[in-house]
Design a protein around this motif. Structure first.
Motif, PDB file in Angstrom:
ATOM      1  N   LYS A   1       0.843  -1.199   0.000  1.00  0.00           N
ATOM      2  CA  LYS A   1       0.000   0.000   0.000  1.00  0.00           C
ATOM      3  C   LYS A   1       0.876   1.246   0.000  1.00  0.00           C
ATOM      4  O   LYS A   1       0.567   2.245  -0.659  1.00  0.00           O
ATOM      5  CB  LYS A   1      -0.913  -0.001   1.225  1.00  0.00           C
ATOM      6  CG  LYS A   1      -2.142  -0.871   1.090  1.00  0.00           C
ATOM      7  CD  LYS A   1      -3.077  -0.723   2.271  1.00  0.00           C
ATOM      8  CE  LYS A   1      -3.788   0.600   2.244  1.00  0.00           C
ATOM      9  NZ  LYS A   1      -4.830   0.704   3.296  1.00  0.00           N
ATOM     10  N   SER A   2       2.003   1.170   0.736  1.00  0.00           N
ATOM     11  CA  SER A   2       2.950   2.293   0.741  1.00  0.00           C
ATOM     12  C   SER A   2       3.665   2.415  -0.595  1.00  0.00           C
ATOM     13  O   SER A   2       3.895   3.522  -1.093  1.00  0.00           O
ATOM     14  CB  SER A   2       3.972   2.097   1.867  1.00  0.00           C
ATOM     15  OG  SER A   2       3.330   2.042   3.127  1.00  0.00           O
TER      16      SER A   2
ATOM     17  N   PHE B   1      -8.172  -7.859   1.323  1.00  0.00           N
ATOM     18  CA  PHE B   1      -8.816  -7.098   2.400  1.00  0.00           C
ATOM     19  C   PHE B   1      -7.897  -6.014   2.942  1.00  0.00           C
ATOM     20  O   PHE B   1      -8.329  -4.888   3.182  1.00  0.00           O
ATOM     21  CB  PHE B   1      -9.226  -8.045   3.525  1.00  0.00           C
ATOM     22  CG  PHE B   1      -9.918  -7.358   4.659  1.00  0.00           C
ATOM     23  CD1 PHE B   1     -11.235  -6.941   4.530  1.00  0.00           C
ATOM     24  CD2 PHE B   1      -9.260  -7.114   5.849  1.00  0.00           C
ATOM     25  CE1 PHE B   1     -11.882  -6.294   5.576  1.00  0.00           C
ATOM     26  CE2 PHE B   1      -9.892  -6.472   6.898  1.00  0.00           C
ATOM     27  CZ  PHE B   1     -11.214  -6.062   6.761  1.00  0.00           C
ATOM     28  N   VAL B   2      -6.615  -6.329   3.118  1.00  0.00           N
ATOM     29  CA  VAL B   2      -5.674  -5.361   3.689  1.00  0.00           C
ATOM     30  C   VAL B   2      -5.399  -4.218   2.710  1.00  0.00           C
ATOM     31  O   VAL B   2      -5.347  -3.048   3.097  1.00  0.00           O
ATOM     32  CB  VAL B   2      -4.355  -6.052   4.079  1.00  0.00           C
ATOM     33  CG1 VAL B   2      -3.309  -5.030   4.509  1.00  0.00           C
ATOM     34  CG2 VAL B   2      -4.595  -7.043   5.208  1.00  0.00           C
ATOM     35  N   MET B   3      -5.251  -4.540   1.422  1.00  0.00           N
ATOM     36  CA  MET B   3      -4.827  -3.534   0.453  1.00  0.00           C
ATOM     37  C   MET B   3      -5.971  -2.653  -0.036  1.00  0.00           C
ATOM     38  O   MET B   3      -5.804  -1.444  -0.200  1.00  0.00           O
ATOM     39  CB  MET B   3      -4.138  -4.217  -0.736  1.00  0.00           C
ATOM     40  CG  MET B   3      -2.819  -4.871  -0.379  1.00  0.00           C
ATOM     41  SD  MET B   3      -1.973  -5.590  -1.800  1.00  0.00           S
ATOM     42  CE  MET B   3      -1.577  -4.124  -2.744  1.00  0.00           C
ATOM     43  N   THR B   4      -7.128  -3.252  -0.300  1.00  0.00           N
ATOM     44  CA  THR B   4      -8.221  -2.468  -0.891  1.00  0.00           C
ATOM     45  C   THR B   4      -9.537  -2.601  -0.141  1.00  0.00           C
ATOM     46  O   THR B   4     -10.426  -1.758  -0.324  1.00  0.00           O
ATOM     47  CB  THR B   4      -8.461  -2.885  -2.358  1.00  0.00           C
ATOM     48  OG1 THR B   4      -8.935  -4.241  -2.384  1.00  0.00           O
ATOM     49  CG2 THR B   4      -7.183  -2.781  -3.168  1.00  0.00           C
ATOM     50  N   GLY B   5      -9.689  -3.660   0.662  1.00  0.00           N
ATOM     51  CA  GLY B   5     -10.972  -3.888   1.320  1.00  0.00           C
ATOM     52  C   GLY B   5     -12.093  -4.204   0.355  1.00  0.00           C
ATOM     53  O   GLY B   5     -13.277  -4.146   0.688  1.00  0.00           O
ATOM     54  N   GLY B   6     -11.728  -4.558  -0.894  1.00  0.00           N
ATOM     55  CA  GLY B   6     -12.734  -4.825  -1.920  1.00  0.00           C
ATOM     56  C   GLY B   6     -13.030  -3.631  -2.812  1.00  0.00           C
ATOM     57  O   GLY B   6     -13.721  -3.757  -3.824  1.00  0.00           O
TER      58      GLY B   6
END
Length: 282
Positions: free
Chosen positions: A112-113, A222-227
């Motif tokens: 994500k960073s 889930f961690v990167m975009t949450g959908g």
């Protein structure tokens, strides 16, 4: 008697939750208090017309296809190169295997960073070499979020299949390779005519594991975009999670989970049947 403890654990942690989930799929319940209401197959009827669920299933299919098309070939190439490297490949094996040992949450936060449109090193590197037009909001753009997430999934899971292919290559007798070299066969010919046919059983296993894993994938997405954004990277597992824990629709969330289970079982049954038939014909 010796199997009894294992059977007990499977019954408690696998069979009971499965039956409980199927029972909950017949209820309209928010998971709080004694407010559960029996609705029969209304949740299943709703699921059949739920466009979000079908879009999430389609994203799972895309993940499965890209895993087979990119993840497995990359793993196979790495396995072949490491096999040829000999003793010097030990350090490389450890380095290549590290992504699989890392926590999925840590990997998700890390990328994500990296993908950050303002401060991420990916866009900074593109701008540094004059490719400003290629700098994007990788996770914020609905057209790019799923592909960006799949790239990280492939990076993390390719080492598992690399080890699988390495094990298959190590089972091939060295005399076969030596005989082919003495007969004047090139390395390319040896790979296509000897090594790859020898690995067909391993490849079928890798394809099956890749497909089944893709259909129930959750953590990195889930961690990167949450959908998101706008459901563009939604998969069945993230949709189930959001339905239960964000919308408090425990009955409908259990229906999604039960549908996932049935889909995975159906794909596994078809794949195993095809594999057995292929093995018999060969």
């Amino acid at each position: 008697m010796f199997l009894a403890p294992a059977i007990f654990l499977l019954a408690v942690f696998l069979l009971y939750p499965l039956i409980s989930s199927l029972q909950l799929s017949l209820l309209d319940w928010n998971g709080l208090g004694n407010t559960a209401r029996y609705v029969g197959f209304a949740n299943w009827e709703k699921l059949a017309h739920d466009t979000v669920f079908w879009h999430a299933l389609w994203n799972n299919v895309i993940l499965a296809v890209t895993s087979i098309a990119f993840q497995l070939p990359v793993a196979l190439v790495l396995a072949v190169l490491l096999e040829k490297a000999g003793r010097g490949s030990r350090i490389l094996k450890i380095l290549y295997f590290l992504p699989l040992l890392m926590s999925s949450v840590a990997i998700g936060i890390l990328f994500k960073s990296i993908y950050d449109p303002n401060f991420g090193p990916l866009n900074a590197a593109l701008q540094a070499v004059g490719l400003d037009s290629l700098a994007k909001d990788w996770l914020g753009d609905p057209r790019l979020s799923l592909g960006s997430t799949i790239a990280v999934i492939i990076w993390q899971n390719a080492p598992f299949y690399m080890i699988l292919f390495l094990a298959g290559l190590s089972s091939m007798p060295a005399e076969v390779n030596e005989a082919a070299l003495l007969d004047g066969a090139s390395e390319w010919t040896i790979f296509w005519r000897i090594k790859l046919p020898h690995l067909l059983g391993t490849v079928r296993t890798a394809v099956l594991l890749s497909v089944l894993g893709s259909l129930r994938y959750f953590d990195l997405v889930f961690v990167m975009t949450g959908g998101g954004p706008e459901g563009s990277s939604e998969v069945m597992a993230t949709y189930m999670y959001r339905t239960v824990f964000n919308s408090f629709q425990l009955g409908y969330g259990s229906t999604i989970g039960s549908a996932m289970f049935l889909i995975v079982c159906a794909v596994a049954a078809v794949s195993l049947r095809f594999t057995r038939r292929y093995a018999t014909e060969v």
